[in-house]
Scaffold this active site. Structure first.
Site, PDB file in Angstrom:
ATOM      1  N   ALA A 153     -34.951  13.586 -37.297  1.00  0.00           N
ATOM      2  CA  ALA A 153     -34.847  13.554 -35.836  1.00  0.00           C
ATOM      3  C   ALA A 153     -34.520  12.150 -35.341  1.00  0.00           C
ATOM      4  CB  ALA A 153     -36.148  14.043 -35.214  1.00  0.00           C
ATOM      5  N   TYR A 154     -35.212  11.166 -35.889  1.00  0.00           N
ATOM      6  CA  TYR A 154     -34.991   9.783 -35.469  1.00  0.00           C
ATOM      7  C   TYR A 154     -33.586   9.317 -35.827  1.00  0.00           C
ATOM      8  CZ  TYR A 154     -35.775   4.735 -35.074  1.00  0.00           C
ATOM      9  OH  TYR A 154     -35.694   3.415 -34.726  1.00  0.00           O
ATOM     10  N   ALA A 155     -33.158   9.604 -37.063  1.00  0.00           N
ATOM     11  CA  ALA A 155     -31.824   9.179 -37.487  1.00  0.00           C
ATOM     12  C   ALA A 155     -30.744   9.864 -36.661  1.00  0.00           C
ATOM     13  CB  ALA A 155     -31.628   9.478 -38.972  1.00  0.00           C
ATOM     14  N   SER A 157     -30.932  10.773 -33.566  1.00  0.00           N
ATOM     15  CA  SER A 157     -30.872  10.131 -32.246  1.00  0.00           C
ATOM     16  C   SER A 157     -30.152   8.795 -32.323  1.00  0.00           C
ATOM     17  CB  SER A 157     -32.285   9.955 -31.673  1.00  0.00           C
ATOM     18  OG  SER A 157     -33.007   8.925 -32.328  1.00  0.00           O
TER      19      SER A 157
END
Length: 246
Positions: A153-155, A157
């Site tokens: 999820a972080y990557a 974004s």
């Protein structure tokens, strides 16, 4: 470049971690700094007091970076206090770690609201308000070049941030406003260190060829270069600051 004596920087996420390091460095370089923060007023006030105590000028302004009215008000506060805005460093962000199969989609929505929508909201204000000779510095992550489990999820974004960096460079053709993204590796901030065992931290520190964790100052030096006169020919780029991790 702006003809005013003092250049002005807005730093979102400026109350702690890498953002705090950027506030400290830009103030030392002579900028008047607006410290943008989400909720912890005491930390933002401490950042301002540190700058003022060293002879600089600073102001704390609360703003949810995904709220366009709040971000517009933050820029207006900078203009009222210091006369304009020259540099924006968008260091505010959210991290959620989870395997994709187990990811709470409400957490995904919250992460993307801050990291993706927030970047668009800030970029809109930069396009409308930053003076010629200015700069926007966004934040990505070295995880995009070195994928790790649970960072999906972080990557994702931050992949959006890198794509937007390239698009903005084209859209701002002729504006004399540079836009670049900094992609840090592991940095020894309170948030990063929290919950990690000494053994894990030692392993993480040993991974880069430089054999240490980064510091906020390491990243702030790169931001200062991109925001300053020596970085004017760097535009539309992503620069990894990670001690050699690939």
């Amino acid at each position: 470049m702006s003809t005013t004596t003092t250049r002005v920087a807005v730093v979102t996420g400026g109350s702690r971690g890498i953002g705090r390091g950027v506030v400290r460095r830009l103030a030392a370089d002579g900028f008047a700094v607006v410290v943008g923060y989400a909720g912890k007023r005491d930390e933002a006030d401490a950042a301002v007091e540190e700058v003022v105590g060293a002879g600089g000028r600073a102001l704390a302004v609360q703003a949810d970076v995904a709220d366009e009215a709040a971000v517009a008000a933050m820029f207006e506060g900078a203009e009222e206090a210091f006369g304009g805005v020259d540099v924006v460093v968008h260091a505010a962000g959210r991290m959620t770690l989870s395997p994709v199969a187990e990811l709470d989609l409400a957490d995904l929505d919250a992460l993307h609201r801050t990291n993706v929508r927030g970047t668009f909201v800030v970029a809109q204000q930069v396009a409308r308000r930053v003076r010629a000779g200015g700069a926007l510095v966004l934040f990505s992550t070295s995880v995009l070049g070195r994928p790790l489990p649970s960072y999906g999820a972080y990557a994702a974004s931050k992949g959006a941030v890198e794509a937007l960096t390239a698009v903005l460079a084209k859209e701002w053709r002729g504006r004399d406003i540079t836009v670049n993204a900094v992609a840090p590796g592991p940095v020894a901030t309170d948030l990063f260190l929290e919950g990690k065992s000494p053994e894990l931290l030692a392993r993480l520190a040993d991974e880069p060829p430089m054999q240490r964790l980064g510091t906020p100052e390491d990243v702030a030096g790169l931001v200062a270069f991109l925001a300053g006169p020596d970085g004017r020919w760097i535009h539309g780029q992503v620069v990894r600051a990670n001690g050699g991790l690939v």
